[in-house]
Design an enzyme around this catalytic site. Structure first.
Site, PDB file in Angstrom:
ATOM      1  N   HIS A  24       0.815  -1.220   0.000  1.00 38.43           N
ATOM      2  CA  HIS A  24       0.000   0.000   0.000  1.00 38.43           C
ATOM      3  C   HIS A  24       0.843   1.262   0.000  1.00 38.43           C
ATOM      4  CE1 HIS A  24      -4.055  -1.722   0.731  1.00 38.43           C
ATOM      5  NE2 HIS A  24      -3.294  -2.768   1.002  1.00 38.43           N
ATOM      6  N   ASP A  34       3.525   9.412  -0.788  1.00 36.57           N
ATOM      7  CA  ASP A  34       2.348   8.658  -0.346  1.00 36.57           C
ATOM      8  C   ASP A  34       2.087   7.550  -1.361  1.00 36.57           C
ATOM      9  OD1 ASP A  34       0.134   8.087   1.249  1.00 36.57           O
ATOM     10  OD2 ASP A  34      -0.483  10.189   1.347  1.00 36.57           O
TER      11      ASP A  34
HETATM   12  C1  GDG Z   1      -2.081   3.831   3.416  1.00 34.77           C
HETATM   13  C2  GDG Z   1      -1.056   4.497   2.481  1.00 34.77           C
HETATM   14  C3  GDG Z   1      -2.768   4.463   0.656  1.00 34.77           C
HETATM   15  C4  GDG Z   1      -8.186  10.136   8.139  1.00 34.77           C
HETATM   16  N1  GDG Z   1      -8.463  10.813   9.277  1.00 34.77           N
HETATM   17  C5  GDG Z   1      -9.654  10.366   9.701  1.00 34.77           C
HETATM   18  C6  GDG Z   1     -10.097   9.394   8.806  1.00 34.77           C
HETATM   19  N2  GDG Z   1      -9.174   9.277   7.852  1.00 34.77           N
HETATM   20  C7  GDG Z   1      -9.293   8.352   6.705  1.00 34.77           C
HETATM   21  C8  GDG Z   1      -9.347   9.062   5.386  1.00 34.77           C
HETATM   22  C9  GDG Z   1      -8.891   7.956   4.440  1.00 34.77           C
HETATM   23  C10 GDG Z   1      -7.904   7.182   5.305  1.00 34.77           C
HETATM   24  O1  GDG Z   1      -8.171   7.507   6.637  1.00 34.77           O
HETATM   25  C11 GDG Z   1      -6.462   7.570   5.033  1.00 34.77           C
HETATM   26  O2  GDG Z   1      -6.061   6.968   3.837  1.00 34.77           O
HETATM   27  P1  GDG Z   1      -4.806   7.500   3.043  1.00 34.77           P
HETATM   28  O3  GDG Z   1      -4.776   6.782   1.751  1.00 34.77           O
HETATM   29  O4  GDG Z   1      -4.952   8.970   2.839  1.00 34.77           O
HETATM   30  O5  GDG Z   1      -3.529   7.246   3.939  1.00 34.77           O
HETATM   31  P2  GDG Z   1      -2.917   6.064   4.909  1.00 34.77           P
HETATM   32  O6  GDG Z   1      -3.711   5.889   6.132  1.00 34.77           O
HETATM   33  O7  GDG Z   1      -1.492   6.458   5.104  1.00 34.77           O
HETATM   34  O8  GDG Z   1      -3.017   4.726   4.030  1.00 34.77           O
HETATM   35  C12 GDG Z   1      -1.773   5.327   1.429  1.00 34.77           C
HETATM   36  C13 GDG Z   1      -3.663   3.690   1.612  1.00 34.77           C
HETATM   37  O9  GDG Z   1      -2.904   2.969   2.588  1.00 34.77           O
HETATM   38  C14 GDG Z   1      -4.548   2.703   0.873  1.00 34.77           C
HETATM   39  O10 GDG Z   1      -3.790   1.866   0.067  1.00 34.77           O
HETATM   40  O11 GDG Z   1      -3.575   5.306  -0.138  1.00 34.77           O
HETATM   41  O12 GDG Z   1      -0.845   5.901   0.530  1.00 34.77           O
HETATM   42  O13 GDG Z   1      -0.146   5.304   3.222  1.00 34.77           O
HETATM   43  O14 GDG Z   1      -9.924   7.098   4.114  1.00 34.77           O
HETATM   44  O15 GDG Z   1     -10.628   9.561   5.138  1.00 34.77           O
HETATM   45  N3  GDG Z   1     -11.262   8.737   8.932  1.00 34.77           N
HETATM   46  C15 GDG Z   1     -12.039   9.069   9.996  1.00 34.77           C
HETATM   47  N4  GDG Z   1     -11.657   9.998  10.925  1.00 34.77           N
HETATM   48  C16 GDG Z   1     -10.491  10.674  10.816  1.00 34.77           C
HETATM   49  O16 GDG Z   1     -10.179  11.524  11.667  1.00 34.77           O
HETATM   50  N5  GDG Z   1     -13.221   8.461  10.129  1.00 34.77           N
END
Ligand code: GDG
Length: 480
Positions: free
Chosen positions: A156, A364
């Site tokens: 990921h 990312d």
């Molecule tokens: C890894 C990789 C890759 C965030 N704050 C809150 C919250 N979130 C949710 C967001 C989004 C998720 O968390 C974060 O996803 P990301 O993709 O932006 O980042 P990572 O957590 O680092 O994920 C990344 C991912 O895996 C999938 O393959 O895209 O590059 O690092 O859904 O909305 N959700 C809630 N409260 C929050 O305060 N409910």
């Protein structure tokens, strides 16, 4: 259809809608649509030496099998090798790698324990899908125990260039373990190319034009599977009447004419300090935004036991205090910095109500927030996505305003451009972005990966496919 077995470090609580990990959101969807089993850590720690049998739970067609981790395993495998070595390294941050003796041993030990605990639950025709950097060697551990099922691995996060990875302890061993999988999936072409270069340089490898890569005397398939979101579900959440009402209330209280929003786990890869500085620079360069624009940064707590996360938190608290102290007034708080989890439906509505989605990671894998922001927009009057060129998402979301997250002035200029963008241009960009995230959503991602895994030529790993006892139905735990 074969049963799907998903393995990830952490199994999400499927009853809890307030999940913050991108991984959790995507996998719940995959398992619910096919039925299957999700195996991993339950998030709890127990004193070293404690033996607790796996816990089996069934929720809406998905069986979860979870186990706790000993405190030592947590320290050495999770906080240690996974989050203090692999995470910074694979995000190109050699400067933040903290390597201590015991970390690598702990990483190997937990992967081996996971394999021991998982094998009794497996059936011969299962399809096994292993996720992320915590579990590189799990496939090889399963093979050692006689597993002959198709096993795929999806990374990921980014795969860094070989010049960086070469600094990791036992990096050749680590990459070699990936050859136990039948398919290894990456988020972007950049990641795939970095892997390909690594195996060329360090494994005497080569990759043919259908993605079969041979190195270290073994063979596996590699391909790109950019992860998406459940676009329709997120769109629906953004327009739910309850959410809208909650945010209308909230807007009455803070009264910004324009809102810039950022949402991230509080992680040093997300580029938060320079994002805050870019907002301050916007107010400096374009004072007309004072009192009319608010920047809301939600930074959900994460990995608080890792030292580097405490440092970034302190830096952000100091910076947000300084920005509000300098620009704030009796009737206007320029920056709303929120260090806590916010319910997912509130996030969706906040995205929809914001004129700018500001997503500026230094590196990312993909970044699901960028896609969620697009999904939440009203096509009649959409906001603008300002997106780092170093997010995997930038490979496809070309109509976003693309920025260099290291260049504060450029980000400030881009924010101004986004805040002033004419309606017609916003609509055109939104239409194109929305078409991309609709087409390439999480359903497509799962199907593409699982179809490719079903078709991939069987990997060859010396000594990996000897027969074993696993998969004997008589040995399966009750009810599976
Ligand atoms: C890894 C990789 C890759 C965030 N704050 C809150 C919250 N979130 C949710 C967001 C989004 C998720 O968390 C974060 O996803 P990301 O993709 O932006 O980042 P990572 O957590 O680092 O994920 C990344 C991912 O895996 C999938 O393959 O895209 O590059 O690092 O859904 O909305 N959700 C809630 N409260 C929050 O305060 N409910």
């Amino acid at each position: 259809m074969s049963r799907l077995v998903v393995v990830s470090n952490r199994v999400a609580d499927l009853t809890d809608p307030v999940q913050s990990g991108g991984l959790a959101v995507a996998l719940r969807d995959a398992l619910e649509s096919r039925g299957g089993l999700w195996f991993g850590w339950d998030g709890n720690t127990v004193p070293s030496g404690t033996r607790i049998p796996p816990k089996i739970t069934k929720i809406s067609g998905v069986t979860t099998v979870t186990l706790p981790m000993t405190q030592r395993d947590y320290r050495e495998y999770y906080v240690g090798f996974s989050n203090s070595v692999l995470w910074p390294m694979l995000h190109y941050r050699l400067d933040l790698v903290k390597f201590k003796s015991g970390y690598l041993k702990g990483y190997k030990r937990v992967n081996s324990k996971f394999a021991d605990a998982l094998v009794p639950f497996l059936k011969p025709d299962d399809i096994i899908w292993v996720h992320d950097f915590h579990l590189f060697p799990l496939g090889a551990e399963l093979r050692k125990r006689g597993c002959r099922q198709r096993i795929g691995f999806f990374l990921h996060i980014p795969f860094c260039p070989p010049e960086i990875l070469a600094a990791a302890p036992e990096n050749e061993w680590l990459v070699r373990t990936l050859f136990a999988y039948d398919l290894v999936g990456f988020q972007t072409i950049t990641d795939l190319e970095n892997f390909r270069r690594y195996v060329e340089v360090h494994g005497g490898g080569s990759t043919d034009d259908v993605g079969v890569t041979s190195a270290f005397g073994a063979r596996t398939s590699i391909a790109c599977f950019p992860i998406g979101i459940d676009t329709e579900a997120f769109q629906a959440m953004a327009s739910s009447p309850e959410g809208q009402a909650r945010v209308r209330q909230f807007r009455k209280r803070i009264l910004p004419r324009q809102l810039i929003i950022g949402v991230d786990r509080l992680d040093y890869t997300k580029g938060l300090p320079d994002r805050l500085r870019a907002f301050a620079r916007l107010l400096e360069l374009y004072p007309e935004n004072r009192k009319t624009v608010t920047f809301m940064q939600i930074a959900a707590p994460t990995r608080e036991d890792v030292v580097a996360y405490g440092d970034i938190r302190a830096e952000l608290e100091q910076l947000s205090g300084a920005i509000n102290g300098r620009f704030g007034d009796f009737d206007w708080t320029p920056l709303r910095y929120i260090h806590r989890h916010v319910p997912r439906d509130t996030l969706a509505v906040l995205f929809g109500q914001s004129q700018v989605g500001f997503v500026s990671p230094l590196r990312d894998g993909m970044n699901l927030v960028a896609k969620e922001y697009v999904a939440a927009q009203d096509s009649r009057n959409p906001g603008v996505l300002v997106l780092s060129k170093f997010a995997g998402a930038a490979e496809a979301l070309k109509e976003a305003v693309i920025v260099n997250p290291y260049d504060v002035d450029e980000m400030a200029e881009s924010l101004q451009k986004a805040l002033r963008m004419p309606l017609k241009q916003r609509q055109q960009r939104q239409k194109a972005l929305m078409a991309t995230i609709r087409k390439h959503d999480v359903h497509e991602w799962q199907q593409n990966f699982l179809n490719a895994l079903a078709k991939a030529p069987i990997a060859t790993e010396p000594g990996s496919h000897e027969t074993g006892r696993m998969g004997d139905p008589a040995l399966l735990p009750d009810g599976l």
